[in-house]
Design a protein around this motif. Structure first.
Motif, mmCIF file in Angstrom:
data_model
loop_
_atom_site.group_PDB
_atom_site.id
_atom_site.type_symbol
_atom_site.label_atom_id
_atom_site.label_comp_id
_atom_site.label_asym_id
_atom_site.label_seq_id
_atom_site.Cartn_x
_atom_site.Cartn_y
_atom_site.Cartn_z
ATOM 1 N N ILE B 46 0.819 -1.220 0.000
ATOM 2 C CA ILE B 46 0.000 0.000 0.000
ATOM 3 C C ILE B 46 0.851 1.268 0.000
ATOM 4 O O ILE B 46 2.060 1.226 0.224
ATOM 5 N N ASP B 47 0.205 2.391 -0.282
ATOM 6 C CA ASP B 47 0.897 3.677 -0.268
ATOM 7 C C ASP B 47 1.278 4.032 1.167
ATOM 8 O O ASP B 47 0.479 3.865 2.088
ATOM 9 N N LYS B 48 2.473 4.547 1.314
ATOM 10 C CA LYS B 48 2.998 4.888 2.632
ATOM 11 C C LYS B 48 2.067 5.878 3.338
ATOM 12 O O LYS B 48 1.619 6.857 2.750
ATOM 13 N N GLY B 49 1.768 5.563 4.578
ATOM 14 C CA GLY B 49 0.955 6.478 5.379
ATOM 15 C C GLY B 49 -0.526 6.471 5.059
ATOM 16 O O GLY B 49 -1.276 7.283 5.587
ATOM 17 N N SER B 50 -0.967 5.523 4.180
ATOM 18 C CA SER B 50 -2.378 5.562 3.754
ATOM 19 C C SER B 50 -3.282 4.650 4.584
ATOM 20 O O SER B 50 -4.481 4.591 4.366
ATOM 21 N N PHE B 51 -2.692 3.902 5.526
ATOM 22 C CA PHE B 51 -3.470 2.854 6.200
ATOM 23 C C PHE B 51 -4.183 3.370 7.440
ATOM 24 O O PHE B 51 -3.561 3.974 8.312
ATOM 25 N N SER B 52 -5.485 3.151 7.494
ATOM 26 C CA SER B 52 -6.148 3.367 8.780
ATOM 27 C C SER B 52 -6.826 2.068 9.197
ATOM 28 O O SER B 52 -7.670 1.527 8.480
ATOM 29 N N GLU B 90 -8.515 0.491 5.855
ATOM 30 C CA GLU B 90 -8.699 1.200 4.599
ATOM 31 C C GLU B 90 -7.340 1.751 4.195
ATOM 32 O O GLU B 90 -6.578 2.210 5.047
ATOM 33 N N ALA B 91 -7.049 1.693 2.884
ATOM 34 C CA ALA B 91 -5.733 2.154 2.440
ATOM 35 C C ALA B 91 -5.815 2.571 0.983
ATOM 36 O O ALA B 91 -6.887 2.518 0.364
#
Ligand SMILES: [Zn+2]
Lengths: 318, 274
Positions: B46-52, B90-91
């Motif tokens: 996934i994109d860096k910093g996109s994960f919640s 979510e990412a």
């Protein structure tokens, strides 16, 4: 002159031309220019002759030409970001049928097609482009996936027919084809099918219950192979060319009979002479067909698809 | 990945952890795709910093008072720092929004009990509500025996949630990684619109040992491996780890437009035919 002689002469002429041209660019000898002009004229005359005087037999040869572009060739020219998807989720991945998702002119599409081999080894792996039931079931799986996501479907057809064999029968070749015809008649997304080479009977129709069916100039579409017809009716397969004539299996006849919706012109000498040119012609036809089909509500599309096949048949009411 | 060395279960060669981290934990000798922890898998995908993350602390109970289960859970939570065998959230993958769920075999072989079932079902429900595609990296030893029949029922529960997501016209990509077996294959793992697998991953309903004992004969070379399953029509594609992120992003991009689709009418203008 026979077709293969013309082809050979054309090839010789072409290589002489290429040699001369490279010499000219080397020492810019303008004296050669008229000679080249003459040779180019000869070449185009030969091409015209090759193209115009096509007998049913020669057309079949062209339709079955070993260098004829295959489904994967067309995908290569027409589709970007292609992701090939495999398998019927039931029994096997049939290499005689290929399919996947990609972008055509900026829109996502599902592309499916029968796949002939490029050489003997490839042909053995792909059963000479004759699908098994698992091939038709893979095709249907991908078509239903396209329906779910509202992607148009583009089918390429070039097969002598469904594979005649033990395993194919055990796993229900007839059922697999029937089920495709049944499901395709109500697929809620536009379907465009192109017969690119051989449209062999039920094995071809199983991808051709479509809103638009096109044929390339030198393709054929038939209930049975000319050889098969001749051997059944006249017990003589050498009468295949008579059968080809009688069966009316070429694009012009089929267009007149309302079986297909259009013909896609092949480059001079046949599709195998110019893959890029062939693909360009297909692209233009696909574009205009997609534009046309996108005008309709899905319900209208399905009504029209039903009517298109419903009206085929010639009879006199008693 | 605390170990300094890692031995390849496929070819037996040993490599520095540090070397393997540079090859995405793919064996340089034989191409075997080592198991990944869920955090490393996320990092690669996934994109860096996109994960919640959803429900990070949701954890198992011991509903049957099953001998040893409580201690086992406590230990594995301590060892892994995770509360369950699946991480969900979510990412974005190359900018494409997605619900992503990753199973982690370090946690009791990523077996499916109530928590895995709940998190997977909830992830699909969330995606259905938000009209998002789902990517699940599957890995599992099967059902969590210690939760008995409750584990079996997670198969029905997750499958039902996948069906609702599918009926909403949404995309689900299932990625089968080494090993994916048992009840997970017989539920959400095999229900993807598109099913990808990592090379040589072991995938099957019954374990090879059980089959060998039942039929009393040796299994053929390559049986139940991804390559075997591709030939048998069960997979869409085998995707080496280095191409996984790009492949997922490409597929997500090509399905994004279907969300814009007017249900009644196929409209090319929405796609923007070039
Ligand atoms: Zn190895």
């Amino acid at each position: 002159m026979a077709k293969k002689d013309i082809e050979k002469e054309l090839r010789d002429l072409q290589s002489k031309l290429d040699n001369l041209k490279s010499e000219i660019s080397d020492n810019s000898d303008t004296a050669l220019l008229p000679i080249i002009k003459q040779m180019e004229d000869n070449a185009s005359t030969l091409k015209v002759e090759l193209y115009r005087k096509i007998t049913p037999g020669e057309r079949i040869q062209l339709a079955r030409h070993p260098n004829r572009p295959t489904t994967l060739d067309y995908i290569n020219y027409l589709i970007t970001d292609f992701v090939q998807l495999h398998g019927d989720r039931r029994f096997a991945d049939d290499h005689a049928m290929v399919g996947g998702i990609g972008m055509f002119e900026g829109i996502p599409v599902t592309v499916i097609g029968t796949q002939k081999g490029k050489d003997t080894k490839d042909n053995i792996k792909r059963h000479f482009g004759m699908p098994h039931p698992e091939g038709y079931r893979k095709a249907l799986r991908l078509m239903e996936q396209a329906e779910k996501f509202g992607r148009p479907i583009i089918n390429f057809i070039d097969t002598a027919g469904a594979y005649p064999g033990l395993g194919a029968e055990e796993r229900g070749q007839g059922e697999a084809i029937a089920y495709n015809l049944y499901k395709m008649s109500t697929l809620k997304t536009p379907v465009i099918s192109i017969i690119t080479g051989e449209g062999g009977s039920g094995g071809a129709l199983a991808l051709a219950v479509a809103d638009k069916v096109f044929m390339l100039t030198n393709s054929i579409y038939s209930v049975i192979s000319p050889e098969g017809c001749a051997s059944i009716l006249w017990k003589d397969s050498s009468k295949a060319m008579d059968a080809a004539q009688a069966l009316k299996i070429d694009a012009n006849n089929l267009l007149q009979m309302g079986i297909i919706d259009g013909i896609i012109e092949e480059p001079e000498g046949g599709a195998h002479q110019d893959y890029a040119g062939m693909a360009e012609n297909i692209k233009n036809k696909l574009r205009s067909a997609l534009e046309e089909l996108s005008q309709y509500e899905i319900e209208h599309l399905l009504e029209a698809r039903y009517a298109k096949f419903r009206k085929i048949g010639v009879f006199k009411e008693g | 990945m605390a170990n300094l060395f890692i031995k390849c279960p496929e070819c037996g060669t040993t490599h520095f952890n540090k070397i393997l981290s540079k090859t995405l934990f793919v064996c340089p000798e034989c191409g075997f795709h080592h198991k990944l922890t869920s955090m490393v898998r996320l990092k690669y995908t996934i994109d860096k910093g996109s994960f919640s993350e959803f429900d990070r602390k949701m954890r198992s109970m011991d509903p049957l008072n099953f001998p040893g289960y409580d201690d086992k859970l406590k230990n594995v939570i301590k060892q892994t720092g995770s509360y369950s065998a699946v991480i969900a959230g979510e990412a974005k993958i190359k900018g494409e929004p997605v619900v992503v769920m990753v199973m982690d075999t370090r946690f009791i072989m990523a077996s499916m009990g109530s928590v895995v079932g709940e998190k997977i079902a909830k992830g699909f429900e969330y995606a259905t509500e938000k009209k998002l595609p789902v990517v699940v990296f599957c890995a599992s030893g099967g059902a969590r025996m210690q939760e008995g029949i409750l584990s079996l029922m997670q198969m029905a529960k997750t499958s039902a949630a996948v069906k609702r997501h599918s009926d909403a016209g949404l995309l689900y990509i299932s990625v089968l990684t080494h090993p994916t077996t048992g009840g997970v294959t017989a539920s959400f793992a095999y229900l993807g619109d598109i099913i990808l697998a990592e090379p040589k991953a072991l995938i099957g309903f019954a374990g090879p040992r059980v089959i060998e004992q039942t039929i009393n004969q040796k299994l053929p070379e390559g049986f139940q491996r991804a390559e075997f399953l591709l030939e048998h029509g069960m997979l869409d594609q085998i995707v080496p780890r280095e191409f996984m992120r790009d492949t997922l992003a490409n597929l997500l991009k090509m399905h994004r437009v279907s969300i814009l689709r007017n249900n009644k009418k196929f409209r090319i203008e929405q796609y923007g035919l070039k």
